[in-house]
Scaffold this active site. Structure first.
Site: not given
Ligand code: ATP
Ligand code: MG
Length: 137
Positions: A9, A49, A112, A115, A126
């Site tokens: 990211k 997303y 974080n 992805h 994707e």
């Molecule tokens: P990613 O899809 O980015 O790999 P993930 O699958 O671990 O991450 P998801 O639940 O898909 O997590 O959430 C997508 C992204 O949204 C997360 O990577 C994070 O950056 C963001 N996100 C998730 N929860 C929160 C929150 N409570 N506040 C802010 N951002 C959040």
């Molecule tokens: Mg995810």
């Protein structure tokens, strides 16, 4: 062989972590079959997303992922989808184990670092969203 979509990211690119992240997956034995820098458009971010469009953090998520270049990749290997998720660590770096990418480098849930697709269906969707057939070896 199974394939998954992974991206470093904007925060990870900015902090110079692309090499480390590529190296972790290479050392694990996975094969990099595609990789490129892109700056994600608003439209692509909303598609990628889409599952989160009703979440309170959706706007912040789209703003962040479009804020600078990402390094998009496709990795191939046995059980690569779940292995990459394990190596990334928990979504919130505060909960991610040491030794995982997010555990080692992440600080906030919004930023974080990395992805990875969360299922076979997400991976197929994707990969298609980010790569043309002829960009993959
Ligand atoms: P990613 O899809 O980015 O790999 P993930 O699958 O671990 O991450 P998801 O639940 O898909 O997590 O959430 C997508 C992204 O949204 C997360 O990577 C994070 O950056 C963001 N996100 C998730 N929860 C929160 C929150 N409570 N506040 C802010 N951002 C959040
Ligand atoms: Mg995810």
């Amino acid at each position: 062989m199974e394939r998954t979509f992974v991206m470093v990211k904007p925060d990870g690119v900015q902090r110079g972590l692309v090499g480390d992240i590529v190296s972790r997956f290479e050392r694990k034995g996975f094969k990099l079959v595609g990789g490129k820098f892109i700056t994600i458009s608003q439209e692509l971010a909303e598609k990628h997303y889409g599952e989160h469009k009703d979440k309170p953090f959706f706007g912040e998520l789209v703003d962040f992922i479009t804020s600078g270049p990402v390094f998009a990749m496709v990795w191939e290997g046995e059980n690569v989808i779940s292995a990459v998720r394990t190596m990334m660590g928990a979504t919130n770096p505060a909960d991610a184990a040491p030794g995982t990418i997010r555990g080692d480098y992440g600080q906030t849930v919004a930023m974080n670092i990395v992805h990875g697709s969360d299922s076979k269906e997400s991976a197929a969707r994707e990969i298609k969203l980010f790569f043309a057939e002829d960009e993959l070896i």
